[in-house]
Design an enzyme around this catalytic site. Structure first.
Site, PDB file in Angstrom:
ATOM      1  N   GLU A 175      -6.812   7.665  -2.323  1.00  0.00           N
ATOM      2  CA  GLU A 175      -6.023   8.597  -1.528  1.00  0.00           C
ATOM      3  C   GLU A 175      -5.733   9.850  -2.336  1.00  0.00           C
ATOM      4  OE1 GLU A 175      -2.662   6.287  -0.249  1.00  0.00           O
ATOM      5  OE2 GLU A 175      -3.882   5.114   1.131  1.00  0.00           O
ATOM      6  N   CYS A 190      -2.818  16.506  -5.031  1.00  0.00           N
ATOM      7  CA  CYS A 190      -2.538  15.402  -5.961  1.00  0.00           C
ATOM      8  C   CYS A 190      -3.699  14.416  -5.852  1.00  0.00           C
ATOM      9  CB  CYS A 190      -1.214  14.731  -5.599  1.00  0.00           C
ATOM     10  SG  CYS A 190      -0.854  13.293  -6.635  1.00  0.00           S
ATOM     11  N   CYS A 192      -5.259   0.472 -10.313  1.00  0.00           N
ATOM     12  CA  CYS A 192      -4.685   0.863 -11.597  1.00  0.00           C
ATOM     13  C   CYS A 192      -4.323  -0.396 -12.384  1.00  0.00           C
ATOM     14  CB  CYS A 192      -3.443   1.720 -11.381  1.00  0.00           C
ATOM     15  SG  CYS A 192      -2.730   2.315 -12.925  1.00  0.00           S
ATOM     16  N   CYS A 194       2.965  -0.621 -13.455  1.00  0.00           N
ATOM     17  CA  CYS A 194       4.351  -0.103 -13.423  1.00  0.00           C
ATOM     18  C   CYS A 194       5.111  -0.805 -12.288  1.00  0.00           C
ATOM     19  CB  CYS A 194       4.363   1.398 -13.211  1.00  0.00           C
ATOM     20  SG  CYS A 194       3.431   2.285 -14.474  1.00  0.00           S
ATOM     21  N   CYS A 219       5.817   0.937  -8.698  1.00  0.00           N
ATOM     22  CA  CYS A 219       4.692   1.624  -8.060  1.00  0.00           C
ATOM     23  C   CYS A 219       3.976   0.715  -7.069  1.00  0.00           C
ATOM     24  CB  CYS A 219       3.715   2.081  -9.135  1.00  0.00           C
ATOM     25  SG  CYS A 219       2.205   2.805  -8.493  1.00  0.00           S
ATOM     26  N   CYS A 277       5.480  10.277  -4.580  1.00  0.00           N
ATOM     27  CA  CYS A 277       5.212   9.710  -5.899  1.00  0.00           C
ATOM     28  C   CYS A 277       5.432   8.199  -5.912  1.00  0.00           C
ATOM     29  CB  CYS A 277       6.148  10.368  -6.896  1.00  0.00           C
ATOM     30  SG  CYS A 277       5.821   9.876  -8.558  1.00  0.00           S
TER      31      CYS A 277
HETATM   32  S1  SF4 Z   1       2.698   4.727 -11.591  1.00  0.00           S
HETATM   33 FE1  SF4 Z   1       1.259   3.366 -10.492  1.00  0.00          FE
HETATM   34  S2  SF4 Z   1      -0.677   4.491 -10.458  1.00  0.00           S
HETATM   35 FE2  SF4 Z   1       0.629   5.471 -12.026  1.00  0.00          FE
HETATM   36  S3  SF4 Z   1       0.071   4.446 -13.963  1.00  0.00           S
HETATM   37 FE3  SF4 Z   1       1.803   3.287 -13.112  1.00  0.00          FE
HETATM   38  S4  SF4 Z   1       0.857   1.615 -11.873  1.00  0.00           S
HETATM   39 FE4  SF4 Z   1      -0.726   3.167 -12.277  1.00  0.00          FE
END
Ligand code: SF4
Length: 340
Positions: free
Chosen positions: A87, A100, A107, A111, A114, A330
């Site tokens: 995306e 963006c 990923c 995190c 996220c 975000c």
């Molecule tokens: S915020 Fe989400 S996309 Fe960004 S590095 Fe952390 S897990 Fe990966």
């Protein structure tokens, strides 16, 4: 991506016995006018246009779906020939549009705040795939009457510095007058703080903004929010950031996501100010956008936290949140929320 790589284009030049200026003409159509069909390239000979249209495509990927919010934010789902999809988000500001981009399919960083983290990592996007993602953003902005696309932030899905070589080639392509002609100062790259890659990026001496996700003023809390940072202690990270500024002359931006009752107290602000004392940097406070399945809630102390940092001499901004309505804000991007 057609006409991106001069070496790749060489065999087409030989096969069709093209004059060298034809590559320049084709690039002007693709990267200046965002032509998506060779038949639109009216200064090429008719037979060549027909032949190219029959055998090649301008991009190998396509926009599989898009959604727009009332605040003008657009989310694009870009799908590649192997079925992988990412995306990208277009955000309109006063006089310009900012794109963006995602840099990986999924990923690996995990995190906790996220939407992408729990879905895991699939693969890196290659340099031509990243260039196509940017091209689709330009194409969409031009075709749908958005303000001129001038800025690019690599803050979508993925950790850009875990795909560093392709990301550096994308920055060089984005800033090249032959391609997208975007000033490097209009490009920002975010990272959770991969220290070896920050040193490597510093050696590339790009004029981009490096945005380092801090999100906590001490290692214990930071490791809890972003488990991968256990390998990268804060003091070592700050050394890498100082080196980055020395090597590039660019001020670091530290991103700080404010989470209710987790990292937003007066004590956290004091600790953060002490950590960054004397550091030529900008702290960018970000409002958490709620992600289903996570326990974190947005802070109600953004203004107070900002003042508490400013009173201690820290430069602070608050990031405007756009696109939450379509999960484009975000931390909300993920694979497959848009259906093709
Ligand atoms: S915020 Fe989400 S996309 Fe960004 S590095 Fe952390 S897990 Fe990966």
């Amino acid at each position: 991506m057609f006409a991106l790589d001069t070496d790749d284009f060489a065999h087409i030049v030989r096969e069709y016995d093209l004059a060298p200026f034809r590559l320049k003409q084709i690039r002007e159509w693709i990267f200046g006018k965002y032509a998506d069909d060779f038949r639109q390239m009216t200064n090429l000979p008719g037979a060549l246009r027909t032949e190219l249209a029959a055998r090649y495509q301008v991009t190998e990927s396509r926009i599989a779906a898009h959604r727009k919010t009332r605040d003008g934010t657009v989310k694009l789902l870009v799908r590649y020939p192997d079925g992988a999809a990412v995306e990208a988000v277009l955000m309109e500001y006063r006089n310009w549009t900012s794109a963006c981009l995602s840099t990986q399919v999924g990923c690996a960083m995990g995190c906790t705040f996220c939407a992408t983290g729990p879905l895991g990592f699939v693969r890196n996007l290659s340099w031509p795939e990243l260039a196509e993602e940017l091209w689709h953003c330009h194409w969409f902005a031009a075709r749908h009457g958005l303000k001129p696309l001038r800025n690019m932030v690599l803050m979508g899905i993925g950790e850009p510095l875990a795909n560093l070589d392709n990301v550096v080639k994308l920055v060089e392509t984005a800033s090249s007058p032959e391609f997208f002609n975007m000033g490097q100062r209009r490009i920002a790259i975010s990272t959770v703080g991969l220290i070896p890659e920050i040193y490597k990026l510093a050696r590339c001496k790009l004029a981009i903004t490096l945005a380092v996700s801090l999100h906590a003023p001490n290692d214990a809390l930071r490791n809890k929010l972003m488990p991968v940072t256990a390998r990268y202690p804060l003091q070592d990270l700050l050394d890498a950031c100082r080196n980055y500024t020395v090597m590039t002359g660019r001020r670091i931006t530290f991103e700080y996501l404010l989470i209710d009752g987790v990292n937003d107290s007066s004590e956290h602000a004091r600790e953060l100010a002490d950590l960054l004392k004397g550091f030529n940097c900008l702290v960018n406070l970000i409002q958490l956008n709620r992600v289903p399945g996570t326990a974190w809630r947005p802070s109600t102390r953004t203004d107070v936290f900002k003042k508490e940092l400013e009173q201690r001499g820290i430069n602070v901004t608050v990031r405007r949140s756009l696109g939450a309505e379509i999960d484009a804000a975000c931390g909300q991007l993920r694979r497959g929320t848009l259906q093709a």
